[in-house]
Design a protein around this motif. Structure first.
Motif, PDB file in Angstrom:
ATOM      1  N   ALA A 109      38.268  37.679  40.392  1.00 58.46           N
ATOM      2  CA  ALA A 109      38.304  38.310  41.891  1.00 58.46           C
ATOM      3  C   ALA A 109      37.178  37.652  42.510  1.00 58.46           C
ATOM      4  CB  ALA A 109      38.400  39.564  41.663  1.00 58.46           C
ATOM      5  N   GLY A 129      38.348  46.560  46.501  1.00 60.36           N
ATOM      6  CA  GLY A 129      37.632  47.118  45.214  1.00 60.36           C
ATOM      7  C   GLY A 129      37.968  46.369  43.987  1.00 60.36           C
ATOM      8  N   ALA A 130      37.138  46.677  42.926  1.00 61.76           N
ATOM      9  CA  ALA A 130      37.391  46.312  41.537  1.00 61.76           C
ATOM     10  C   ALA A 130      38.821  46.916  41.023  1.00 61.76           C
ATOM     11  CB  ALA A 130      36.220  46.773  40.659  1.00 61.76           C
ATOM     12  N   ALA A 142      41.756  45.174  42.802  1.00 60.04           N
ATOM     13  CA  ALA A 142      41.717  43.614  43.120  1.00 60.04           C
ATOM     14  C   ALA A 142      42.914  42.847  42.619  1.00 60.04           C
ATOM     15  CB  ALA A 142      40.627  43.227  42.178  1.00 60.04           C
ATOM     16  N   GLN A 143      43.519  43.273  41.557  1.00 63.82           N
ATOM     17  CA  GLN A 143      44.781  42.737  41.036  1.00 63.82           C
ATOM     18  C   GLN A 143      45.911  42.644  41.837  1.00 63.82           C
ATOM     19  OE1 GLN A 143      45.713  43.878  36.935  1.00 63.82           O
ATOM     20  NE2 GLN A 143      47.233  42.375  36.732  1.00 63.82           N
TER      21      GLN A 143
END
Length: 934
Positions: A554, A606-607, A610-611
């Motif tokens: 990312a 955000g983390a 992210a996907q």
């Protein structure tokens, strides 16, 4: 146990027997080889004892001996290497005493037993058992060829006994002869009972004097005459001279007038002493010289120290010069001879003698009064003078006016009315600068001067700034002139120095675009269309990895989108030089906005998200990728067509050059036919031009066919017409006519040279008429607007216009453009000017003059076509980024000053050097550090 098991047991027993037998053969071969080598070595030693080998023959014999040893070793190993399983079986049968049990088993084991009858299988098993049993029952004494081994060992013992006997009989002789054979490169005299003792042990001779040599011979009676052998080096043939008997076994000889090192040896028959070197004691020489210049106090200059050859002896009048010298010999003193040039003084040279008191180091001093030739000689304690003196060219350093250099604008540059031109000024003076001014001139207006520095004390001044053309209110067609002035602190003469004039030619945007097109290579052109596709593809790759959940993907995607956004924003503002580049700016704006939004979406996710966000963004990138790929494909098509257009402009340049060449040959031929031979020597130069056109023609034909063959199938029509044009050019016999013209010129046949050159020109002209009139390639070569209907469908209007712009730029680069040049470029200083052929070739300094204008991205990459020029501006092949220095400037690697004529001041008298600088210009002269020999 089945037949296969018996086969395995028998094969293993036979393999073990063969291995032992091979070991025995190896031992036999090695011992035999050693024995034969020792015999040859003994034979060579006996020969050297009776008739010693010469020093030149010894290396050859050693090489031959080594080669023979290698051959002997190979031959000795052949029986072991040739031993096969059948041979091993036969050797085993020979030792068993039974009739062929092993050989029979070996032959049966080699046959297939699948179709055998039960009786046959039984007999085969029995035969295999007998063979294996016979091999297992062989005693150890019959497993190896012991008779052969014993024979070779006995022979080796006999040879060893002979060598031992020889050694015991005469150890010194054996040692000496063995060393001579084994160490052929060393100086080992032939063995002799005589012992030579040469005195002196390290003979030396003063240069040009005699050398007394003596030898004492012991160890036996001297039955023959003693001679002295001399040679210059090891490769020279020795000369000999008889030695005089001095009694008591002593002999002597004299070397007269020794001027170079020589090797000597005393000899009696085949016996001689070792070679010794007679060194020559040279005259005193300079081992190191350091010159120190101490300027007068008022100059505030530091002392300068250098070694001759690394600096010049340039000093202000009144300076003290010290020469610190070390020699190879103890010195009694040194002599300084100062010879002024005749143009300054007709007096006798000044001589200054100083003493050294037997030391190897000495310091000589003198005052600088004028330019002169300084010669330094040394004298050693014996009174011998140095053979090679040190000579220095002493130059006077006057208080010259300041030197001013205008690095930018330099000579001639082009700029648009709204651009910024850097002004880079440097000034330098011997003892300090008082004031520096920048002067600007414009036709029709008074000069404007601006002070850049005042009351300065430094010896160097540098100024760099950017001058806005818009603030000056200039318009296309005007020419600005800049130069710098500097004043020094000279109290007696106010020195004023001026820089060469730098001119800024103001051009319009159309002229700027024309220059950009003329300087853009096919590779760089194609990179403009491919940059967005590469950037978007990099983003998609990073998003794909992020969508798969790879760690750190990312962040990598964020970085790639930032780079793509920066690139797209720059390309959206990029100056459009070609019509087909307009869609690039529009698409770049969309991609920049998309990248900005995508970065925000990825950051908001955000983390944790992210996907998922990467998967969504990856789908959104599809449209941008398709649009960018379409631009890339269009750029590739244009680049491939452009390479063919490049060959069209090259043909036009060759046609113009051939036309002027033919005209020159016609005029020369008419003069010679009229009996005027004054210009007959011009034929060589014209022949050289014809040879140049011939070489260009050969390369053009090959590159045109390659460029046409590389066109995609959708341009089949244009590919066919380009190939047909190349075929027509070959059929016209143009190359043959040029070759005949060159051949006739070598025979000094001016008329025939002109006729063949005219045939070549007529052949070129024929390509524009008849059946070729409608050929698109012919129209392009004739500088007419070609028909760009080269595919299944007509090209778009923007692509057609772009190809026209390409062709016009290529013709402009070669000086064959039919369009008028920008103002100021056709007055003898522009790009329309040519060389001796009248055609401006790629790489002309004025064609490559710097250009300042609207921002345009630069990409690296050179065209592979003939007549290529460096890309406009500087870039990095791996980074399609905008650099601050390249945004508003088209730069080049070559400038006019780099091709200027260089005038050396070495041979110009000091009093005339300022006049030479003013006449030729400061940048056309150079100072040399080479000292001219008197």
């Amino acid at each position: 146990m089945n037949a296969e098991a018996h086969t395995i047991n028998f094969a293993g027993a036979l393999s073990r027997f063969a291995l032992r037998w091979r070991t025995g053969l190896l031992i036999t071969g090695i011992v035999a080889a050693i024995t034969l080598v020792l015999l040859i070595f003994v034979a060579l030693g006996l020969f050297d004892y009776v008739a010693p080998f010469s020093d030149k023959v010894r290396p050859v014999m050693r090489t031959i001996f080594g080669s023979v040893c290698a051959l002997i070793m190979v031959r000795a190993l052949m029986p072991m290497l040739r031993l096969r399983a059948r041979d091993a079986a036969q050797h085993a049968d020979a030792n068993t005493g039974v009739r062929r049990p092993v050989t029979s088993a070996f032959e049966l084991a080699a046959k297939k037993s699948e179709d055998a009858s039960p009786l046959g299988a039984y007999l085969m098993q029995r035969s295999l058992d007998d063979g294996a049993r016979s091999l297992q029952q062989l005693p150890a004494s019959q497993m190896m060829p012991w008779p052969g081994i014993r024979t070779q060992l006995l022979q080796f013992a006999a040879v060893l006994a002979v060598i031992t006997g020889l050694f015991m009989a005469n150890r010194d002789a054996v040692r000496t002869i063995a060393a001579r054979l084994l160490h052929s490169g060393e100086d080992i005299p032939p063995w002799s009972p005589l012992v030579f003792e040469v005195t002196p042990k390290e003979p030396k001779a003063v240069y040009g004097s005699d050398a007394e040599l003596e030898v004492k011979i012991t160890g036996g009676a001297v039955s023959e005459g003693v001679v002295l052998l001399t040679r210059v080096d090891t490769d020279a043939e020795p000369a000999q001279a008889g030695a005089f008997a001095m009694g008591g076994g002593r002999f002597g000889q004299k070397l007269q007038r020794v001027v170079q090192p020589v090797q000597i040896a005393f000899a009696v028959g085949n016996a001689r002493s070792k070679w010794m070197k007679v060194d020559v004691m040279r005259q005193p020489r300079f081992e190191s010289v350091m010159i120190k210049i101490i300027p007068p106090a008022y100059t505030k200059l530091p002392a300068k120290e250098f070694a001759p050859g690394t600096g010049d002896l340039v000093a202000v009048a009144g300076s003290t010069v010290e020469a610190h010298i070390t020699s190879n010999r103890p010195l009694s003193g040194g002599l300084i001879t100062i010879t002024p040039p005749r143009s300054i003084s007709r007096e006798k040279p000044d001589s200054i003698r100083q003493t050294a008191h037997g030391e190897r180091a000495i310091t000589l001093r003198w005052k600088v009064k004028s330019p002169a030739l300084v010669r330094i000689d040394l004298t050693d304690i014996t009174g011998a003078a140095s053979a090679q003196p040190v000579e220095l060219e002493q130059k006077l350093l006057p208080d010259n006016p300041p030197e001013v250099a205008l690095n930018s604008p330099r000579n001639l540059v082009f700029a648009t009315p709204e651009s910024e031109v850097p002004v880079d000024l440097e000034a330098q003076d011997d003892f300090g600068i008082a004031r520096v001014d920048l002067v600007r001139k414009l036709a029709g207006f008074r000069d404007r001067s601006r002070t850049l520095a005042e009351d300065a004390v430094e010896t160097t001044f540098m100024s760099g700034e950017k001058m806005s053309m818009a603030a000056l209110g200039v318009s296309p067609g005007q020419t600005l002139e800049f130069y710098g002035q500097a004043h020094d602190h000279n109290p007696t003469l106010m020195g004023i120095g001026s820089s060469p004039v730098g001119r800024v030619q103001i051009i319009s945007h159309d002229e700027y675009a024309s220059m950009v097109r003329a300087r853009t290579t096919m590779q760089e052109f194609q990179e403009h269309f491919a940059a967005l596709s590469q950037a978007v593809e990099a983003v998609r790759d990073a998003l794909d990895k992020a969508a798969k959940g790879e760690p750190g993907a990312a962040a990598k995607a964020q970085a790639e989108m930032q780079k793509a956004e920066k690139l797209a924003e720059a390309m959206s503002k990029n100056f459009v030089a070609f019509e087909a580049e307009k869609p690039i700016a529009e698409e770049a704006k969309k991609i920049a906005d998309l990248m900005k939004q995508s970065q925000q979406q990825l950051a908001d996710a955000g983390a944790a998200g992210a996907q998922a966000a990467a998967k969504k963004l990856l789908d959104q990138m599809g449209g941008a990728a398709q649009a960018a790929d379409k631009l890339k494909e269009e750029g590739e098509d244009l680049a491939q067509l452009g390479r063919v257009m490049e060959m069209a402009s090259e043909f036009r340049a060759m046609h113009e050059q051939q036309k002027k060449l033919t005209k020159g040959l016609e005029e020369l031929s008419n003069e010679i036919m009229a009996g005027n031979m004054r210009n007959a020597a011009k034929l060589d130069g014209l022949a050289g031009q014809q040879q140049e056109v011939l070489e260009r023609w050969k390369a053009w034909d090959k590159e045109l066919r390659e460029a046409a063959a590389a066109l995609p199938d959708k341009f089949e029509k244009f590919k066919q017409e380009a190939t047909e044009f190349a075929d027509k050019a070959e059929e016209a016999g143009i190359q043959r006519a040029m070759e005949l013209a060159v051949a006739q010129a070598k025979k000094v046949q001016t008329s025939n040279t002109f006729v063949n050159s005219q045939f070549a020109l007529a052949g070129m002209d024929s390509l524009f008429s008849g059946d070729n009139a409608n050929n698109s390639m012919a129209k392009a070569c004739n500088s007419k607007e070609p028909h760009f209907n080269v595919g299944p469908k007509e090209l778009s209007e923007s692509m057609s216009q772009t190809l026209s712009q390409m062709l016009a730029g290529m013709c402009q680069k070669r000086g064959t453009s039919s369009k008028p040049s920008p103002p100021g470029m056709a007055d003898g200083m522009g790009m329309g000017g040519g060389g001796s052929s009248g055609v401006t070739m790629a790489g002309d300094p004025l064609m490559q003059a710097p250009v300042f204008g609207p921002g345009r991205m630069t990409f690296s990459g050179d065209s592979s076509l003939r007549g290529e020029s460096k890309g406009s501006g500087k870039g990095n092949a791996a980074q399609t980024t905008v650099r601050p220095d390249a945004q508003t400037k088209i730069d080049t690697n070559a400038t006019r000053t780099e091709t200027r004529r260089q005038i050396s001041l070495r041979d110009v008298p000091e009093r005339y050097r300022d006049a030479v600088r003013r006449f030729y210009g400061e940048e056309s002269v150079k100072e040399t550090t080479t000292t001219k020999k008197p």
